[in-house]
Design a protein around this motif. Structure first.
Motif, PDB file in Angstrom:
ATOM      1  N   ASN A  60      -5.350  -1.526  23.571  1.00 34.75           N
ATOM      2  CA  ASN A  60      -5.551  -2.554  22.557  1.00 34.75           C
ATOM      3  C   ASN A  60      -4.234  -2.912  21.867  1.00 34.75           C
ATOM      4  O   ASN A  60      -3.945  -4.095  21.621  1.00 34.75           O
ATOM      5  CB  ASN A  60      -6.565  -2.061  21.520  1.00 34.75           C
ATOM      6  CG  ASN A  60      -6.871  -3.110  20.478  1.00 34.75           C
ATOM      7  OD1 ASN A  60      -7.459  -4.141  20.761  1.00 34.75           O
ATOM      8  ND2 ASN A  60      -6.455  -2.848  19.239  1.00 34.75           N
ATOM      9  N   TYR A  61      -3.410  -1.892  21.588  1.00 31.31           N
ATOM     10  CA  TYR A  61      -2.129  -2.153  20.927  1.00 31.31           C
ATOM     11  C   TYR A  61      -1.220  -2.999  21.814  1.00 31.31           C
ATOM     12  O   TYR A  61      -0.652  -4.007  21.378  1.00 31.31           O
ATOM     13  CB  TYR A  61      -1.439  -0.831  20.586  1.00 31.31           C
ATOM     14  CG  TYR A  61      -0.091  -1.030  19.909  1.00 31.31           C
ATOM     15  CD1 TYR A  61      -0.014  -1.389  18.564  1.00 31.31           C
ATOM     16  CD2 TYR A  61       1.100  -0.883  20.612  1.00 31.31           C
ATOM     17  CE1 TYR A  61       1.202  -1.591  17.938  1.00 31.31           C
ATOM     18  CE2 TYR A  61       2.329  -1.084  20.006  1.00 31.31           C
ATOM     19  CZ  TYR A  61       2.373  -1.436  18.666  1.00 31.31           C
ATOM     20  OH  TYR A  61       3.587  -1.645  18.056  1.00 31.31           O
ATOM     21  N   TRP A  62      -1.075  -2.597  23.085  1.00 27.53           N
ATOM     22  CA  TRP A  62      -0.157  -3.311  23.976  1.00 27.53           C
ATOM     23  C   TRP A  62      -0.742  -4.621  24.503  1.00 27.53           C
ATOM     24  O   TRP A  62      -0.053  -5.371  25.211  1.00 27.53           O
ATOM     25  CB  TRP A  62       0.264  -2.421  25.145  1.00 27.53           C
ATOM     26  CG  TRP A  62       1.143  -1.290  24.720  1.00 27.53           C
ATOM     27  CD1 TRP A  62       0.891   0.039  24.820  1.00 27.53           C
ATOM     28  CD2 TRP A  62       2.438  -1.400  24.107  1.00 27.53           C
ATOM     29  NE1 TRP A  62       1.931   0.775  24.314  1.00 27.53           N
ATOM     30  CE2 TRP A  62       2.893  -0.089  23.862  1.00 27.53           C
ATOM     31  CE3 TRP A  62       3.241  -2.481  23.746  1.00 27.53           C
ATOM     32  CZ2 TRP A  62       4.126   0.170  23.266  1.00 27.53           C
ATOM     33  CZ3 TRP A  62       4.467  -2.215  23.149  1.00 27.53           C
ATOM     34  CH2 TRP A  62       4.901  -0.909  22.918  1.00 27.53           C
ATOM     35  N   SER A  63      -1.985  -4.925  24.146  1.00 29.38           N
ATOM     36  CA  SER A  63      -2.538  -6.233  24.513  1.00 29.38           C
ATOM     37  C   SER A  63      -1.915  -7.354  23.691  1.00 29.38           C
ATOM     38  O   SER A  63      -1.979  -8.525  24.066  1.00 29.38           O
ATOM     39  CB  SER A  63      -4.063  -6.243  24.329  1.00 29.38           C
ATOM     40  OG  SER A  63      -4.405  -6.161  22.952  1.00 29.38           O
TER      41      SER A  63
ATOM     42  N   ASP B 193      -3.411  -0.346  32.861  1.00 31.35           N
ATOM     43  CA  ASP B 193      -3.631  -0.339  31.416  1.00 31.35           C
ATOM     44  C   ASP B 193      -3.457  -1.748  30.852  1.00 31.35           C
ATOM     45  O   ASP B 193      -4.339  -2.286  30.204  1.00 31.35           O
ATOM     46  CB  ASP B 193      -2.665   0.638  30.743  1.00 31.35           C
ATOM     47  CG  ASP B 193      -3.035   2.088  31.019  1.00 31.35           C
ATOM     48  OD1 ASP B 193      -4.182   2.341  31.437  1.00 31.35           O
ATOM     49  OD2 ASP B 193      -2.172   2.970  30.825  1.00 31.35           O
ATOM     50  N   ASN B 194      -2.299  -2.336  31.071  1.00 32.79           N
ATOM     51  CA  ASN B 194      -2.030  -3.706  30.612  1.00 32.79           C
ATOM     52  C   ASN B 194      -1.171  -4.416  31.641  1.00 32.79           C
ATOM     53  O   ASN B 194      -0.199  -3.837  32.145  1.00 32.79           O
ATOM     54  CB  ASN B 194      -1.288  -3.716  29.269  1.00 32.79           C
ATOM     55  CG  ASN B 194      -2.058  -3.049  28.155  1.00 32.79           C
ATOM     56  OD1 ASN B 194      -1.922  -1.846  27.946  1.00 32.79           O
ATOM     57  ND2 ASN B 194      -2.854  -3.816  27.430  1.00 32.79           N
ATOM     58  N   ILE B 195      -1.504  -5.655  31.939  1.00 32.76           N
ATOM     59  CA  ILE B 195      -0.668  -6.454  32.833  1.00 32.76           C
ATOM     60  C   ILE B 195      -0.751  -7.916  32.410  1.00 32.76           C
ATOM     61  O   ILE B 195      -1.815  -8.422  32.057  1.00 32.76           O
ATOM     62  CB  ILE B 195      -1.066  -6.270  34.321  1.00 32.76           C
ATOM     63  CG1 ILE B 195      -0.097  -7.026  35.233  1.00 32.76           C
ATOM     64  CG2 ILE B 195      -2.506  -6.667  34.577  1.00 32.76           C
ATOM     65  CD1 ILE B 195      -0.181  -6.635  36.691  1.00 32.76           C
TER      66      ILE B 195
ATOM     67  N   THR C 101      -2.981   3.596  16.071  1.00 30.24           N
ATOM     68  CA  THR C 101      -2.339   3.670  17.378  1.00 30.24           C
ATOM     69  C   THR C 101      -1.574   4.980  17.530  1.00 30.24           C
ATOM     70  O   THR C 101      -1.571   5.595  18.598  1.00 30.24           O
ATOM     71  CB  THR C 101      -1.387   2.478  17.582  1.00 30.24           C
ATOM     72  OG1 THR C 101      -2.096   1.259  17.331  1.00 30.24           O
ATOM     73  CG2 THR C 101      -0.851   2.444  18.996  1.00 30.24           C
ATOM     74  N   ILE C 102      -0.933   5.429  16.450  1.00 31.90           N
ATOM     75  CA  ILE C 102      -0.239   6.717  16.486  1.00 31.90           C
ATOM     76  C   ILE C 102      -1.236   7.843  16.735  1.00 31.90           C
ATOM     77  O   ILE C 102      -0.981   8.758  17.525  1.00 31.90           O
ATOM     78  CB  ILE C 102       0.527   6.956  15.167  1.00 31.90           C
ATOM     79  CG1 ILE C 102       1.720   6.005  15.082  1.00 31.90           C
ATOM     80  CG2 ILE C 102       1.005   8.405  15.062  1.00 31.90           C
ATOM     81  CD1 ILE C 102       2.402   6.005  13.736  1.00 31.90           C
ATOM     82  N   ALA C 103      -2.386   7.757  16.075  1.00 28.86           N
ATOM     83  CA  ALA C 103      -3.424   8.763  16.294  1.00 28.86           C
ATOM     84  C   ALA C 103      -3.875   8.768  17.746  1.00 28.86           C
ATOM     85  O   ALA C 103      -4.108   9.812  18.350  1.00 28.86           O
ATOM     86  CB  ALA C 103      -4.615   8.506  15.375  1.00 28.86           C
TER      87      ALA C 103
END
Length: 322
Positions: free
Chosen positions: A15-18, A68-70, A239-241
């Protein structure tokens, strides 16, 4: 109503890297020393689920991969690249087969392009024999694929950084064996130049959290001071968690400043300790030949955890050890 506290780390990180801003900033930092080559508004999401069929003579096998993400970058005026596919993979733990794994991801991405292109060549329609057999014109070209792996573990990455690193190759043959290199970012220690504020705070705090040379209490105070100074957004704490593989009650934990960081660090310390014990129990269990059911029972009894939590630990560590 309480929000779930069982979101999986890979879900949080995906979700973060989206976000296009964070994603573009990561690739610019890794590939171009922070120069703004890829722009967020040039990026478009691509389906992360890929499948293909590997054919050889009369043999065929379906292969699948879930990235994961592309994303596709539509243009890049500086380097003249009109289309390029960018993939980001998140790793909580060291994966010793990662070069081969990334090679597989990239292959399926290329194969998917090839299969899509080949559908237009079911009939000759002016193709010569070689082009018709290939289902590809000699002038056809596919989009290049670049994959970055971000590793969030506290231990230094000691896995291979290329395909050669996991092969037993006689020295005299090494030059003839194609290599496949792994682009790895260690969150715990890197000198990347980020411009996106979320990325800056995310990696700055991870460097503190993952530094085994700093006592936990000192690291906690250092991170709290950082969070207080920069008024860290709760989504960064979440996101750190996730990167720390930490389950937290989001109603109480993700607050700005000191309260959120106190809760976060306390939970990370507990989860990291339990996780280390679980890995040891699983490794010992396999070494002495215990069944998975016996290992699950040991995990529950020794760590005082539920069957579901024991199964999660077994899934996390078991595949790497058997």
């Amino acid at each position: 109503m309480a929000k779930t506290q069982n979101l999986k780390p890979d879900t949080i990180l995906k979700n973060y890297w989206s976000g296009n801003e964070q994603f573009a900033d990561l690739f610019n930092a890794v590939l171009f020393d922070g120069r703004q080559i890829f722009k967020p508004d040039e990026l478009e999401d691509v389906d992360t689920e890929s499948s293909s069929v590997l054919e050889h003579g009369d043999y065929a096998e379906s292969i699948q991969a879930a990235r994961d993400n592309i994303k596709i970058c539509k243009k890049s005026s500086v380097y003249g690249v009109e289309l390029v596919m960018l993939g980001a993979e998140s790793q909580i733990h060291i994966h010793y087969g990662m070069p081969m794994r990334v090679m597989g991801y990239d292959y399926i991405t290329y194969k998917k392009q090839y299969d899509s292109n080949a559908r237009q060549y079911q009939k000759r329609n002016g193709l010569d024999d070689d082009e018709f057999l290939s289902r590809m014109k000699r002038t056809d070209r596919f989009m290049p694929v670049i994959t970055i792996v971000v590793y969030y573990g506290a231990k230094p990455w000691d896995g291979a950084l290329s395909l050669h690193g996991i092969l037993d190759i006689p020295e005299e043959l090494k030059m003839f064996v194609n290599d496949y290199k792994l682009m790895l970012v260690e969150a715990r220690q890197n000198d990347l130049t980020f411009h996106n504020a979320d990325n800056i705070h995310f990696f700055d705090l991870l460097k503190v959290i993952l530094d085994n040379n700093i006592p936990k209490n000192d690291a906690k105070e250092k991170a709290i001071q950082y969070a207080r100074k920069h008024d860290i957004d709760p989504k960064i704490l979440m996101t750190i968690a996730g990167a720390a593989n930490c389950k937290i009650n989001y109603n109480t934990s993700f607050e700005r400043g000191e309260t959120g960081m106190n809760t976060l660090f306390d939970k990370i310390a507990i989860d990291s300790k339990t996780e280390g014990k679980a890995e040891g129990i699983i490794e010992t269990g396999f070494d002495i030949g215990l069944s998975e059911d016996d290992i699950l029972n040991r995990l529950q009894n020794k760590l005082k955890i539920s069957l579901q939590e024991a199964q999660e630990y077994l899934e996390m560590f078991g595949r790497q050890l058997v």
